[in-house]
Design a protein around this motif. Sequence first.
Motif, short mmCIF file in Angstrom:
data_model
loop_
_atom_site.label_atom_id
_atom_site.label_comp_id
_atom_site.label_asym_id
_atom_site.label_seq_id
_atom_site.Cartn_x
_atom_site.Cartn_y
_atom_site.Cartn_z
N GLU A 127 -78.24 -36.98 -33.68
CA GLU A 127 -76.98 -36.27 -34.29
C GLU A 127 -76.54 -37.12 -35.57
OE1 GLU A 127 -72.68 -35.90 -32.99
OE2 GLU A 127 -73.94 -34.66 -31.67
N LEU A 128 -76.37 -36.55 -36.45
CA LEU A 128 -75.87 -37.00 -37.68
C LEU A 128 -74.39 -36.57 -37.85
CD1 LEU A 128 -78.71 -36.75 -40.40
CD2 LEU A 128 -78.29 -38.59 -38.84
N ALA A 129 -73.98 -35.37 -37.79
CA ALA A 129 -72.79 -34.76 -37.86
C ALA A 129 -72.46 -33.86 -36.98
CB ALA A 129 -72.51 -34.37 -39.11
N TYR A 130 -71.13 -33.72 -36.42
CA TYR A 130 -70.70 -32.40 -35.83
C TYR A 130 -69.51 -31.81 -36.36
CZ TYR A 130 -70.61 -30.08 -31.41
OH TYR A 130 -70.84 -29.07 -30.38
N TRP A 131 -69.62 -30.42 -36.45
CA TRP A 131 -68.61 -29.77 -37.35
C TRP A 131 -67.93 -28.75 -36.38
CZ3 TRP A 131 -73.84 -28.16 -39.87
CH2 TRP A 131 -74.05 -29.29 -40.86
N LYS A 132 -66.55 -28.57 -36.71
CA LYS A 132 -65.82 -27.54 -36.08
C LYS A 132 -65.45 -26.42 -37.20
CE LYS A 132 -61.27 -26.73 -34.00
NZ LYS A 132 -59.91 -27.37 -33.68
N LEU A 133 -66.13 -25.34 -37.11
CA LEU A 133 -66.23 -24.13 -38.13
C LEU A 133 -65.04 -23.02 -37.45
CD1 LEU A 133 -70.03 -23.70 -38.51
CD2 LEU A 133 -68.18 -25.24 -40.03
N GLY A 134 -64.05 -22.89 -38.57
CA GLY A 134 -62.87 -22.04 -38.12
C GLY A 134 -63.37 -20.45 -38.25
N ALA A 135 -62.46 -19.59 -38.11
CA ALA A 135 -62.97 -18.25 -38.03
C ALA A 135 -63.04 -17.67 -39.50
CB ALA A 135 -61.72 -17.58 -37.19
N ARG A 136 -62.07 -18.49 -40.68
CA ARG A 136 -62.24 -18.02 -41.77
C ARG A 136 -63.41 -18.56 -42.63
NH1 ARG A 136 -57.75 -17.81 -45.77
NH2 ARG A 136 -59.35 -18.31 -47.39
N PRO A 184 -78.04 -16.03 -35.33
CA PRO A 184 -76.73 -16.05 -35.91
C PRO A 184 -75.62 -17.02 -35.59
CG PRO A 184 -77.38 -13.83 -35.30
CD PRO A 184 -78.34 -14.62 -34.72
N LEU A 185 -74.84 -17.63 -36.41
CA LEU A 185 -73.98 -18.69 -35.96
C LEU A 185 -72.67 -17.98 -35.94
CD1 LEU A 185 -72.93 -21.21 -35.56
CD2 LEU A 185 -73.32 -22.07 -37.80
N VAL A 186 -72.07 -17.34 -34.93
CA VAL A 186 -70.82 -16.80 -34.52
C VAL A 186 -69.70 -17.43 -34.77
CG1 VAL A 186 -69.50 -15.17 -32.96
CG2 VAL A 186 -72.16 -15.04 -33.06
N LEU A 187 -68.78 -17.13 -35.46
CA LEU A 187 -67.44 -18.14 -35.74
C LEU A 187 -66.28 -17.58 -34.68
CD1 LEU A 187 -67.79 -17.76 -39.65
CD2 LEU A 187 -68.37 -19.82 -38.40
N PRO A 188 -65.76 -18.53 -34.48
CA PRO A 188 -65.55 -19.72 -34.69
C PRO A 188 -66.75 -20.70 -33.96
CG PRO A 188 -63.72 -19.50 -33.37
CD PRO A 188 -64.43 -18.03 -33.57
N ALA A 189 -66.88 -21.89 -34.37
CA ALA A 189 -68.02 -22.52 -33.54
C ALA A 189 -67.80 -24.02 -33.74
CB ALA A 189 -69.35 -22.16 -33.91
N ARG A 190 -68.54 -24.79 -32.99
CA ARG A 190 -68.71 -26.18 -33.00
C ARG A 190 -70.29 -26.52 -32.91
NH1 ARG A 190 -63.73 -29.27 -31.21
NH2 ARG A 190 -62.21 -28.00 -31.07
N VAL A 191 -70.60 -27.10 -33.94
CA VAL A 191 -72.29 -27.26 -34.00
C VAL A 191 -72.27 -28.56 -34.46
CG1 VAL A 191 -72.82 -24.77 -34.07
CG2 VAL A 191 -72.25 -26.34 -36.27
N GLY A 192 -73.54 -29.25 -34.27
CA GLY A 192 -74.01 -30.33 -34.90
C GLY A 192 -75.26 -30.37 -35.96
N LEU A 193 -75.38 -31.35 -36.51
CA LEU A 193 -76.47 -31.63 -37.41
C LEU A 193 -77.32 -32.59 -36.86
CD1 LEU A 193 -78.07 -31.28 -40.31
CD2 LEU A 193 -76.72 -32.95 -41.09
N TYR A 194 -78.70 -32.41 -36.82
CA TYR A 194 -79.78 -33.56 -35.96
C TYR A 194 -80.98 -33.44 -36.90
CZ TYR A 194 -76.74 -31.76 -32.12
OH TYR A 194 -75.42 -31.64 -31.42
N VAL A 195 -81.41 -34.67 -36.63
CA VAL A 195 -82.90 -35.19 -37.22
C VAL A 195 -83.80 -35.42 -36.48
CG1 VAL A 195 -81.84 -35.08 -39.76
CG2 VAL A 195 -81.95 -37.30 -38.17
N ASP A 196 -84.94 -35.48 -36.64
CA ASP A 196 -86.06 -36.12 -35.85
C ASP A 196 -86.61 -37.06 -36.65
OD1 ASP A 196 -87.96 -34.76 -37.05
OD2 ASP A 196 -88.22 -33.11 -35.34
#
Length: 303
Positions: free
Chosen positions: A189-198, A265-277
């Motif tokens: 995991e490199l980052a984790y985001w909280k994405l709002g409804a707007r 589809p990435l449904v909003l709002p959401a909490r998602v992370g950025l990952y690499v291998d």
Amino acid sequence: MGVPTKHVLQQGPVLAALGQTALLALKQHLGHAAPRPVLTPGPEISAVVPPRPRDLVRDYVRKVGGDPGAYKGVLPPHLFPQWGFPLAARTLRGVHYPLARMLNGGCRLEINAPLPADVPLHVSARLEDIDDNGRRAVLRQRIVTGTADTPDALVAYLNAIVPLGGGKDAPKADRKPRPRARVPAGARELAYWKLGAREGLDFALLTGDFNPVHWIPAYARASGFKSTILHGFATMARAIEGLNRTLWSGDVRPLRVFECKFTRPLVLPARVGLYVDDAQGVYVGDAPSGPAYLTGSFETRDA
């Protein structure tokens, strides 16, 4: 805090292109648009666009998690839809596929040189290829952005997918649902985001992509989603800026190629992370072993 609504004043060309595409889709639905054969590659459509407004670029970079200070004098390459979509839409004129069903399947960015922020941009677009297997058609477009001195500074390949609903005569093995994309179990995991409804509305204000599925909940639900969904290019931009911040300490120069698929589809709002291998794979998803909304890969200049 939301994006200032003043930026919508900069989106005239994109809004006009979306309106023309919607009108063509309506004519297709009503049977008023006669199908015409389309030869690929199609004609190249070119234009010169003025420098992008500085405050628009600044607010855009902040919205997708980047540092505006890292882009002094240059444009973020993932902003290309803001100036490239109007030409890309014109490459689809005459295409007989139902454009109202068109989905963003993914993108490949080839960053050959920085894009100066204070000079006119030379932009061209072309429909490269159509892959139709009876169940879906993939419309592959190319958008090239540069300057008078560096005409191919940025090359973007877009994959637009149009579901056709056919393929009933295909072998059963070919009609089985494909495994859904997932984040690898060992991804870091490199980052984790909280994405709002707007988030969808904010990205629309900054790029002009006002497809209502991204910012009008009732429309999104009528289209089969639980709520609005984030633009694929917004997910891509966040992924690129996440790589810039974490792998290269905020330096925006190392990235040479970024290629991705928008897998669900990435449904909003959401909490998602950025990952690499370890194989330079990149993912946006819920967690390791969990669903992935974006899968892709990247290459650097020193690779």
